[in-house]
Design a protein around this motif. Structure first.
Motif, PDB file in Angstrom:
ATOM      1  N   ASP A 198      18.963 -13.162 125.130  1.00  0.00           N
ATOM      2  CA  ASP A 198      20.026 -12.274 125.467  1.00  0.00           C
ATOM      3  C   ASP A 198      19.410 -11.050 126.041  1.00  0.00           C
ATOM      4  O   ASP A 198      20.201  -9.976 126.211  1.00  0.00           O
ATOM      5  CB  ASP A 198      20.712 -12.081 124.478  1.00  0.00           C
ATOM      6  CG  ASP A 198      20.433 -11.208 123.233  1.00  0.00           C
ATOM      7  OD1 ASP A 198      21.074 -10.930 122.290  1.00  0.00           O
ATOM      8  OD2 ASP A 198      18.971 -11.087 123.217  1.00  0.00           O
ATOM      9  N   TYR A 199      18.175 -10.855 126.295  1.00  0.00           N
ATOM     10  CA  TYR A 199      17.579  -9.442 126.792  1.00  0.00           C
ATOM     11  C   TYR A 199      16.193  -9.842 127.762  1.00  0.00           C
ATOM     12  O   TYR A 199      15.632 -10.639 127.204  1.00  0.00           O
ATOM     13  CB  TYR A 199      17.069  -8.659 125.599  1.00  0.00           C
ATOM     14  CG  TYR A 199      16.736  -7.410 125.954  1.00  0.00           C
ATOM     15  CD1 TYR A 199      15.603  -6.939 126.312  1.00  0.00           C
ATOM     16  CD2 TYR A 199      17.671  -6.388 125.309  1.00  0.00           C
ATOM     17  CE1 TYR A 199      15.142  -5.793 126.720  1.00  0.00           C
ATOM     18  CE2 TYR A 199      17.498  -5.176 125.650  1.00  0.00           C
ATOM     19  CZ  TYR A 199      16.107  -4.675 126.475  1.00  0.00           C
ATOM     20  OH  TYR A 199      15.864  -3.343 126.599  1.00  0.00           O
ATOM     21  N   ASN A 224      13.434 -12.125 125.369  1.00  0.00           N
ATOM     22  CA  ASN A 224      13.362 -12.156 123.900  1.00  0.00           C
ATOM     23  C   ASN A 224      13.698 -13.524 123.574  1.00  0.00           C
ATOM     24  O   ASN A 224      13.973 -14.606 124.078  1.00  0.00           O
ATOM     25  CB  ASN A 224      14.357 -11.157 123.120  1.00  0.00           C
ATOM     26  CG  ASN A 224      15.663 -11.529 123.352  1.00  0.00           C
ATOM     27  OD1 ASN A 224      15.979 -12.329 124.402  1.00  0.00           O
ATOM     28  ND2 ASN A 224      16.543 -11.097 122.509  1.00  0.00           N
ATOM     29  N   LYS A 225      13.019 -14.075 122.255  1.00  0.00           N
ATOM     30  CA  LYS A 225      13.116 -15.156 121.812  1.00  0.00           C
ATOM     31  C   LYS A 225      14.575 -15.704 121.483  1.00  0.00           C
ATOM     32  O   LYS A 225      15.091 -16.763 122.113  1.00  0.00           O
ATOM     33  CB  LYS A 225      12.301 -15.502 120.560  1.00  0.00           C
ATOM     34  CG  LYS A 225      12.015 -17.096 120.327  1.00  0.00           C
ATOM     35  CD  LYS A 225      10.787 -16.807 119.092  1.00  0.00           C
ATOM     36  CE  LYS A 225      10.384 -18.210 118.565  1.00  0.00           C
ATOM     37  NZ  LYS A 225       9.374 -18.080 117.774  1.00  0.00           N
ATOM     38  N   ARG A 226      15.185 -14.876 120.783  1.00  0.00           N
ATOM     39  CA  ARG A 226      16.605 -15.040 120.347  1.00  0.00           C
ATOM     40  C   ARG A 226      17.171 -13.624 120.075  1.00  0.00           C
ATOM     41  O   ARG A 226      16.330 -12.615 119.792  1.00  0.00           O
ATOM     42  CB  ARG A 226      16.800 -16.194 119.551  1.00  0.00           C
ATOM     43  CG  ARG A 226      16.188 -15.663 118.186  1.00  0.00           C
ATOM     44  CD  ARG A 226      16.477 -17.115 117.255  1.00  0.00           C
ATOM     45  NE  ARG A 226      15.523 -17.061 116.052  1.00  0.00           N
ATOM     46  CZ  ARG A 226      14.390 -17.203 115.666  1.00  0.00           C
ATOM     47  NH1 ARG A 226      13.597 -17.824 116.937  1.00  0.00           N
ATOM     48  NH2 ARG A 226      13.975 -17.297 114.640  1.00  0.00           N
ATOM     49  N   SER A 227      18.406 -13.549 120.175  1.00  0.00           N
ATOM     50  CA  SER A 227      19.078 -12.252 119.532  1.00  0.00           C
ATOM     51  C   SER A 227      18.465 -11.676 118.271  1.00  0.00           C
ATOM     52  O   SER A 227      18.494 -12.397 117.196  1.00  0.00           O
ATOM     53  CB  SER A 227      20.662 -12.406 119.531  1.00  0.00           C
ATOM     54  OG  SER A 227      21.159 -11.148 119.083  1.00  0.00           O
ATOM     55  N   GLY A 228      18.092 -10.650 118.331  1.00  0.00           N
ATOM     56  CA  GLY A 228      17.618  -9.589 116.942  1.00  0.00           C
ATOM     57  C   GLY A 228      16.368  -9.785 116.761  1.00  0.00           C
ATOM     58  O   GLY A 228      15.553  -9.294 116.023  1.00  0.00           O
ATOM     59  N   TYR A 229      15.590 -10.934 117.434  1.00  0.00           N
ATOM     60  CA  TYR A 229      14.161 -10.885 117.419  1.00  0.00           C
ATOM     61  C   TYR A 229      13.389 -10.208 118.327  1.00  0.00           C
ATOM     62  O   TYR A 229      13.597 -10.273 119.545  1.00  0.00           O
ATOM     63  CB  TYR A 229      13.584 -12.592 117.435  1.00  0.00           C
ATOM     64  CG  TYR A 229      13.958 -13.023 115.976  1.00  0.00           C
ATOM     65  CD1 TYR A 229      15.157 -13.440 115.481  1.00  0.00           C
ATOM     66  CD2 TYR A 229      12.809 -13.330 115.231  1.00  0.00           C
ATOM     67  CE1 TYR A 229      15.299 -13.912 114.211  1.00  0.00           C
ATOM     68  CE2 TYR A 229      13.034 -13.923 113.891  1.00  0.00           C
ATOM     69  CZ  TYR A 229      14.183 -14.239 113.486  1.00  0.00           C
ATOM     70  OH  TYR A 229      14.654 -14.816 112.070  1.00  0.00           O
ATOM     71  N   SER A 230      12.306  -9.583 118.119  1.00  0.00           N
ATOM     72  CA  SER A 230      11.564  -8.881 118.977  1.00  0.00           C
ATOM     73  C   SER A 230      10.462  -9.314 119.856  1.00  0.00           C
ATOM     74  O   SER A 230      10.052  -8.824 120.478  1.00  0.00           O
ATOM     75  CB  SER A 230      10.895  -7.410 118.374  1.00  0.00           C
ATOM     76  OG  SER A 230      10.015  -8.037 117.159  1.00  0.00           O
ATOM     77  N   THR A 231      10.241 -10.784 119.485  1.00  0.00           N
ATOM     78  CA  THR A 231       9.241 -11.169 120.196  1.00  0.00           C
ATOM     79  C   THR A 231       9.759 -11.641 121.519  1.00  0.00           C
ATOM     80  O   THR A 231      10.527 -12.093 121.891  1.00  0.00           O
ATOM     81  CB  THR A 231       8.857 -12.787 119.546  1.00  0.00           C
ATOM     82  OG1 THR A 231       8.757 -12.481 118.119  1.00  0.00           O
ATOM     83  CG2 THR A 231       7.801 -13.572 120.142  1.00  0.00           C
ATOM     84  N   LEU A 232       8.664 -11.457 122.477  1.00  0.00           N
ATOM     85  CA  LEU A 232       8.749 -11.705 123.968  1.00  0.00           C
ATOM     86  C   LEU A 232       8.048 -12.821 124.355  1.00  0.00           C
ATOM     87  O   LEU A 232       6.718 -13.217 124.222  1.00  0.00           O
ATOM     88  CB  LEU A 232       8.397 -10.420 124.782  1.00  0.00           C
ATOM     89  CG  LEU A 232       9.134  -8.932 124.704  1.00  0.00           C
ATOM     90  CD1 LEU A 232       8.694  -8.010 125.421  1.00  0.00           C
ATOM     91  CD2 LEU A 232      10.621  -9.190 124.977  1.00  0.00           C
TER      92      LEU A 232
END
Lengths: 114, 113
Positions: free
Chosen positions: B31-32, B93-101
């Motif tokens: 989502d980012y 980003n991997k998924r919403s709320g996760y900071s991994t790119l």
């Protein structure tokens, strides 16, 4: 402008040796990351770190890798027994929040394993 | 499999032209999206980002477009300058709320004077 500082800029090591890559994140940031980039390839996630523990790690980040925040300013990546395929640019990054993806990267450490 | 990829490995333009760098992604949970610029010997530098609830976002000389229907992201650079020469990466980003790119492979932009 605040910077993420990485040392050394270049490191050459023999296969099987331990290396420690050092990073000083931006002072008010709480989320820390290591990424690596093998020459000519894309940037790959290794590990994220928050509140003195690993938040997430990739398949690359196996038992040979570890991270530590030994004091209030440094963030280190240790590779216990380097392999030839560990040769890459290693980037440290930091962020002020978990959902701020525009985090700041350092200039990287080029690790060459011979 | 690879989630994020780029269509063109190298883009050569003349100074003053507009540049468009494209990126495809496959992770519907992302989502980012972010564009990074990487100059030789330096780390990735944040350029612009966009959330999945937006179609377009503009910065200074740069515009990011997001087409969720076809999972496509583009970076437009207006009046490209020699200083824009670099490798450009899209990341998600991997998924919403996760900071991994997750990064794409990168496109080299070469700007000729």
């Amino acid at each position: 402008e605040p910077e993420v500082t990485q040392t050394p800029s270049h490191q050459v090591t023999q296969m099987g040796q331990e290396v420690i890559l050092r990073c000083v994140p931006i002072s008010n940031h709480l989320y820390f990351y290591w990424y690596r980039q093998i020459l000519g390839q894309k940037v790959e996630f290794l590990v994220s770190f928050y509140n003195n523990e690993i938040s997430e790690k990739s398949e690359i980040f196996d038992d040979q890798f570890s991270v530590e925040r030994p004091d209030g300013s440094n963030f280190t990546l240790k590779i216990r027994s380097t392999k030839l395929e560990d040769s890459a640019m290693y980037f440290c990054a930091s962020s002020d929040s978990r959902v701020n993806y525009g985090y700041t990267f350092g200039s990287g450490t080029r690790l060459t394993v011979v | 499999g690879e989630s994020v990829g780029l269509h063109l490995p190298t883009l050569s333009v003349q100074e003053g032209d507009n540049s468009i760098i494209n990126c495809a992604y496959s992770n519907s949970a992302s989502d980012y999206f972010i564009w990074y610029k990487q100059e030789s010997g330096k780390g990735p530098q944040f350029i612009i980002d966009i959330r999945s609830n937006m179609d377009k976002r503009q910065g200074q000389r740069v515009t990011v477009l997001l087409n969720k229907t076809v999972k496509h992201l583009s970076l437009q650079i207006a009046a490209t300058q020699p200083g824009d020469s670099a490798v450009y990466f899209c990341a998600e980003n991997k998924r919403s709320g996760y900071s991994t790119l997750t990064f794409g492979k990168g496109t080299m932009l070469l700007v000729s004077p």
